[in-house]
Design a protein around this motif. Sequence first.
Motif, PDB file in Angstrom:
ATOM      1  N   ILE A  98     -60.422 -56.760  51.900  1.00 53.40           N
ATOM      2  CA  ILE A  98     -60.821 -57.499  53.101  1.00 53.40           C
ATOM      3  C   ILE A  98     -60.173 -56.878  54.337  1.00 53.40           C
ATOM      4  N   MET A  99     -58.903 -56.495  54.221  1.00 51.92           N
ATOM      5  CA  MET A  99     -58.220 -55.850  55.340  1.00 51.92           C
ATOM      6  C   MET A  99     -58.944 -54.569  55.741  1.00 51.92           C
ATOM      7  N   MET A 100     -59.356 -53.800  54.757  1.00 53.50           N
ATOM      8  CA  MET A 100     -60.083 -52.562  55.010  1.00 53.50           C
ATOM      9  C   MET A 100     -61.456 -52.859  55.606  1.00 53.50           C
ATOM     10  N   VAL A 142     -58.318 -59.635  68.427  1.00 51.28           N
ATOM     11  CA  VAL A 142     -58.923 -60.439  67.369  1.00 51.28           C
ATOM     12  C   VAL A 142     -58.443 -60.009  65.990  1.00 51.28           C
ATOM     13  N   MET A 143     -58.347 -58.704  65.751  1.00 51.66           N
ATOM     14  CA  MET A 143     -58.159 -58.215  64.392  1.00 51.66           C
ATOM     15  C   MET A 143     -56.856 -58.690  63.755  1.00 51.66           C
ATOM     16  N   PHE A 144     -55.740 -58.556  64.442  1.00 50.92           N
ATOM     17  CA  PHE A 144     -54.459 -58.877  63.817  1.00 50.92           C
ATOM     18  C   PHE A 144     -54.265 -60.377  63.570  1.00 50.92           C
ATOM     19  N   LEU A 197     -56.404 -61.225  60.568  1.00 57.37           N
ATOM     20  CA  LEU A 197     -55.806 -60.711  59.336  1.00 57.37           C
ATOM     21  C   LEU A 197     -54.652 -61.589  58.859  1.00 57.37           C
ATOM     22  N   LEU A 198     -53.735 -61.892  59.762  1.00 58.57           N
ATOM     23  CA  LEU A 198     -52.550 -62.652  59.383  1.00 58.57           C
ATOM     24  C   LEU A 198     -52.887 -64.066  58.945  1.00 58.57           C
ATOM     25  N   ILE A 203     -54.581 -74.034  61.079  1.00 58.52           N
ATOM     26  CA  ILE A 203     -55.174 -72.935  61.852  1.00 58.52           C
ATOM     27  C   ILE A 203     -55.902 -71.962  60.928  1.00 58.52           C
ATOM     28  N   ALA A 204     -55.294 -71.684  59.772  1.00 63.13           N
ATOM     29  CA  ALA A 204     -55.911 -70.757  58.823  1.00 63.13           C
ATOM     30  C   ALA A 204     -57.231 -71.306  58.296  1.00 63.13           C
TER      31      ALA A 204
END
Length: 249
Positions: free
Chosen positions: A63-65, A173-175, A178-179, A197-198
């Motif tokens: 998913i990160m990729m 947006v990306m980081f 991801l976190l 939030i997640a």
Amino acid sequence: MKKLLWDTRTVFLRELMPTLRAPSSLIWTMGQPLLFLILFGSLLAGSQGGVSPWQWFVPGILIMMCLSGPMMSGYTLLTELMSGSFERILVSPIDRSALLFGRTLKEFLLLLVQALLIIAVATPLGFELFPLGVLAGLILLVVFGSGLIALSYVLAIASRPSGELFYGVTQMVMFPVLLLSGVLLPVQSGPDWLRVIASLNPVSYLVDAERALFAGNFAEPAVLHGAVTAFGFAAVGLFFGTRAMRKGI
């Protein structure tokens, strides 16, 4: 329809040829995911309550990729727009929808190849392979990635002429996404406010679905939630991407 398919093939081959001529670029982009896979996978050993850390972590790495690669795929279009080289394509009789479909096809082919390499590396390290679950997970990954790629092109078109909007949005947006998706660390162990939030992060549903599928658990509700998320992103991305290609350039 025949012309659209032919033009899509033409654009796909045009975009793919530079990668085939310099495959080292594909290997280079694999460096960070492989590093995260080996280091974090080993550090998480025994921390997942009896579940193999590889079964938990490999889907997260994919998913990160899928986020980092497709989200930045609009960069190539942005550079062509800023340099003016894309204008040479626009004067040709190629269908503008094919400009989106061909580029998207190339990007998710690369995404699929990278995902297979990650799985191939993780299997000797302890990742248990459930073939049908992996196949379903990869399909879901490609569907989600296709929508994200198309949205990246929309952002690239909207970022002309300076490109600052593209860089700002992707980094902003990306980081956080991801976190807050539980890719690297389990969100369930965090405080209540973090879990709330997640739960608003759509990518977290895709992460849960991938982990369920890669473990061979098709019946879990997370699979349905992840499928809705992936196909929703694909539908929205392709709709706005096609419209941007037709009207925004």
